[in-house]
Scaffold this motif. Sequence first.
Motif, short mmCIF file in Angstrom:
data_model
loop_
_atom_site.label_atom_id
_atom_site.label_comp_id
_atom_site.label_asym_id
_atom_site.label_seq_id
_atom_site.Cartn_x
_atom_site.Cartn_y
_atom_site.Cartn_z
N PRO A 1 0.83 -1.22 0.00
CA PRO A 1 0.00 0.00 0.00
C PRO A 1 0.86 1.27 0.00
N LEU A 2 0.35 2.33 -0.63
CA LEU A 2 1.05 3.61 -0.69
C LEU A 2 0.36 4.63 0.20
N ASP A 3 1.15 5.63 0.66
CA ASP A 3 0.56 6.70 1.44
C ASP A 3 0.02 7.79 0.51
N GLU A 4 -0.39 8.91 1.07
CA GLU A 4 -0.98 9.99 0.26
C GLU A 4 0.02 10.60 -0.71
N GLU A 5 1.32 10.45 -0.41
CA GLU A 5 2.36 10.99 -1.30
C GLU A 5 2.86 9.94 -2.28
N LYS A 6 2.14 8.84 -2.38
CA LYS A 6 2.47 7.75 -3.30
C LYS A 6 3.80 7.07 -2.95
N LYS A 7 4.09 6.98 -1.65
CA LYS A 7 5.28 6.28 -1.19
C LYS A 7 4.85 5.02 -0.44
N PRO A 8 5.60 3.92 -0.58
CA PRO A 8 5.19 2.66 0.05
C PRO A 8 5.24 2.74 1.57
N LEU A 9 4.26 2.12 2.19
CA LEU A 9 4.16 2.11 3.65
C LEU A 9 4.80 0.86 4.22
N VAL A 10 5.78 1.04 5.10
CA VAL A 10 6.37 -0.11 5.79
C VAL A 10 5.30 -0.83 6.60
N SER A 11 4.38 -0.05 7.16
CA SER A 11 3.30 -0.63 7.95
C SER A 11 2.33 -1.45 7.10
N GLY A 12 2.42 -1.30 5.78
CA GLY A 12 1.53 -2.04 4.88
C GLY A 12 2.07 -3.40 4.47
N ILE A 13 3.31 -3.70 4.88
CA ILE A 13 3.91 -4.98 4.49
C ILE A 13 3.13 -6.18 5.03
N PRO A 14 2.75 -6.21 6.32
CA PRO A 14 2.00 -7.38 6.82
C PRO A 14 0.72 -7.66 6.04
N SER A 15 -0.04 -6.62 5.70
CA SER A 15 -1.29 -6.85 4.98
C SER A 15 -1.03 -7.35 3.57
N ALA A 16 0.05 -6.87 2.95
CA ALA A 16 0.39 -7.34 1.60
C ALA A 16 0.79 -8.81 1.63
N VAL A 17 1.52 -9.20 2.66
CA VAL A 17 1.91 -10.61 2.81
C VAL A 17 0.69 -11.47 3.10
N GLU A 18 -0.21 -10.97 3.92
CA GLU A 18 -1.40 -11.73 4.30
C GLU A 18 -2.28 -12.03 3.08
#
Length: 216
Positions: A107-124
Amino acid sequence: FILTVYTRTKNRKHYELKEKLTADEKDRLFDILIRIEVVSMVTNRNLTGCSHLVPLETQMNAMKSVMEIKKIGVIYNPAEDNAVKQVKGLESYCTENKIPLLRSPVPLDEEKKPLVSGIPSAVEILAQGKVSIIYLPSDSFLIANAPGLMSEINKRRIVTFSATEDPIKKGGALMGVVSRYYNVGLFAGFKAEKILVQKMKAGDIPIENLKRFSFL
């Protein structure tokens, strides 16, 4: 799109903005312009170099040699052009070889940068999709966050195959066919020696991948 925001100066050595852009948009467009300049220098380039990427077919052949591939999952940074290009290549390969593929962009943030916090959900997403292996492309975001990424993947006990060595050596990915960074450095030095010592023109030296790779 590029032509609407940039114009060449009279000496044709620089680009100037026609309208205001954000810093990220400006950096991204300059990167695109550099790529166009490189492509345009097919017969008159003044540069050479080497790539650390291993051909995808070589990687897939190695992957299939050690396990049955029922379904591939891929996690990547959708804001990184290099990673997106590799995923498109993987899609083409899987389509041609009738292998199911599940994509899971971080997932990306509002500035179109990847979120480290989004890694678990992407893996799931990949775990819920019951992939038999997760492919990690050459992606600077994934490489920089390899330990955290691999912690999420490994606790779900999913096999991983990496296109670069750091997720294996520093993150705990299971395996991969890679061009070792040390060997790529030697190859780059070999080309530099041709220019500095043998006085060859950079444009006369091919831009290449390594011919031999390491199975880590």
